[in-house]
Scaffold this active site. Structure first.
Site, mmCIF file in Angstrom:
data_model
loop_
_atom_site.group_PDB
_atom_site.id
_atom_site.type_symbol
_atom_site.label_atom_id
_atom_site.label_comp_id
_atom_site.label_asym_id
_atom_site.label_seq_id
_atom_site.Cartn_x
_atom_site.Cartn_y
_atom_site.Cartn_z
ATOM 1 N N ASP A 58 0.810 -1.219 0.000
ATOM 2 C CA ASP A 58 0.000 0.000 0.000
ATOM 3 C C ASP A 58 0.847 1.274 0.000
ATOM 4 O OD1 ASP A 58 -2.516 1.259 0.041
ATOM 5 O OD2 ASP A 58 -2.419 1.522 2.215
ATOM 6 N N HIS B 1 -10.029 5.309 0.452
ATOM 7 C CA HIS B 1 -9.011 5.355 1.494
ATOM 8 C C HIS B 1 -9.529 6.184 2.666
ATOM 9 C CE1 HIS B 1 -5.224 4.454 -1.164
ATOM 10 N NE2 HIS B 1 -6.258 3.694 -1.491
ATOM 11 N N GLY B 2 -8.880 6.055 3.815
ATOM 12 C CA GLY B 2 -9.265 6.851 4.975
ATOM 13 C C GLY B 2 -10.604 6.464 5.558
ATOM 14 N N ASN C 96 -10.541 0.745 2.517
ATOM 15 C CA ASN C 96 -9.286 0.660 3.268
ATOM 16 C C ASN C 96 -9.458 1.166 4.693
ATOM 17 O OD1 ASN C 96 -8.290 -0.004 0.738
ATOM 18 N ND2 ASN C 96 -6.537 1.387 0.874
#
Length: 290
Positions: free
Chosen positions: A84, A211-212, A233
């Site tokens: 990642d 993401h996040g 993610n």
């Protein structure tokens, strides 16, 4: 069972309008917790090792990757390994030999044309070597002398037309999009731009990644899955769970010196978090089919 392929897990999720959960790991306890949580739900899962985690382990990918791969092979559900937020080409090129079927190449802080060129080169290498490649695109900035804007900094957003052109020009297999999340959030207060997500899903013909996600409330995660996100993610959420459990254990018994006692508490807490995230994503599919 054999290591799963990230590309297969994500493609299957996208085809069924659901999302596969991907968790960033730092220690063996992280990997064990993620797999235990996934097994409790009977769901596939992705173990992610970030470039920052590699730096923590003295710049060596193989030891943590080896432990994660062996844990994955012993799992009762399909598990894949994903490298990642890679910015270093030499690290990316270690992926195949360390059991990774996929990587996320991160040139998102570069001005658009530089991001595109670097990502295209990374994708060409990845595909020659059997690696499924994810990239990231946001409102990169850098105009008029301003510093480039990270894809998940406040105010960053992915432009749908730019995303369409970026995917076509680079040949990436998936795209992480900026729709309102931020990395390393310790509160679940993010609000996603679902209208933008709908336009991105229409514009881009590869799976979309969020993401996040540690900072995203459950109802927002469900809407994101319904809107076309196929990979979610989570990293900080695991660390919050682990740290909280370790602190509580040590506070309850300050005489403890054997790390197995408090690491076990941390591992159990992380496993519950994994199960909660996966259950939330699965409930999005159930609600959509209702």
């Amino acid at each position: 069972m054999p290591l799963a392929a990230t590309g297969t897990l994500v493609a299957e999720a996208a085809a069924e309008r659901r999302a596969v959960a991907a968790f960033n790991i730092i220690t063996l306890e992280h990997a064990e917790a993620v797999i235990a949580g996934a097994e409790s739900c009977g769901s596939p899962v992705i173990l992610q090792v970030s470039e920052n985690a590699v730096k923590f382990h003295h710049g060596r990918l193989a030891p943590l990757a080896g432990a994660a791969a062996e844990s994955a092979r012993l799992a009762g559900v399909p598990v894949s390994l994903h490298l990642d937020h890679v910015t270093a080409t030499d690290l990316l090129q270690q992926a195949p030999d360390c059991g990774f079927s996929s990587a996320m190449f991160d040139a998102s802080r570069l001005p658009y044309q530089e991001n595109l060129a670097a990502t295209r080169e990374a994708a060409d290498w990845a595909h020659r070597n059997g690696i499924w490649l994810e990239a990231e695109l946001g409102q990169v900035g850098g105009k008029d002398g301003a510093a480039p804007l990270g894809a998940h900094e406040p105010g960053a957003r992915t432009d749908p037309l730019e995303a369409r052109d970026f995917v076509a020009a680079t040949g990436v297999d998936a795209l992480a999009v900026a729709i309102g999340t931020s990395h390393a959030m310790t509160t679940r207060t993010a609000r996603l731009d679902h209208d933008l997500l709908a336009r991105l899903a229409d514009a881009v013909d590869v799976p979309l990644v969020l993401h996040g996600s540690s900072g995203v409330p459950d109802d927002e995660l469900r809407r994101a899955v319904a809107g076309g996100i196929a990979k979610i993610n989570v990293g900080t959420g695991l660390n919050i769970a682990m740290t909280g459990a370790v602190r509580s254990h040590l506070a309850a018994d300050p005489r403890v010196v054997d790390p197995r006692a408090y690491l076990a508490a941390g591992r159990t807490a992380m496993s519950r978090t994994v199960a909660d995230v996966i259950s939330t994503l699965e409930s999005a599919v159930t609600a959509a089919g209702a």
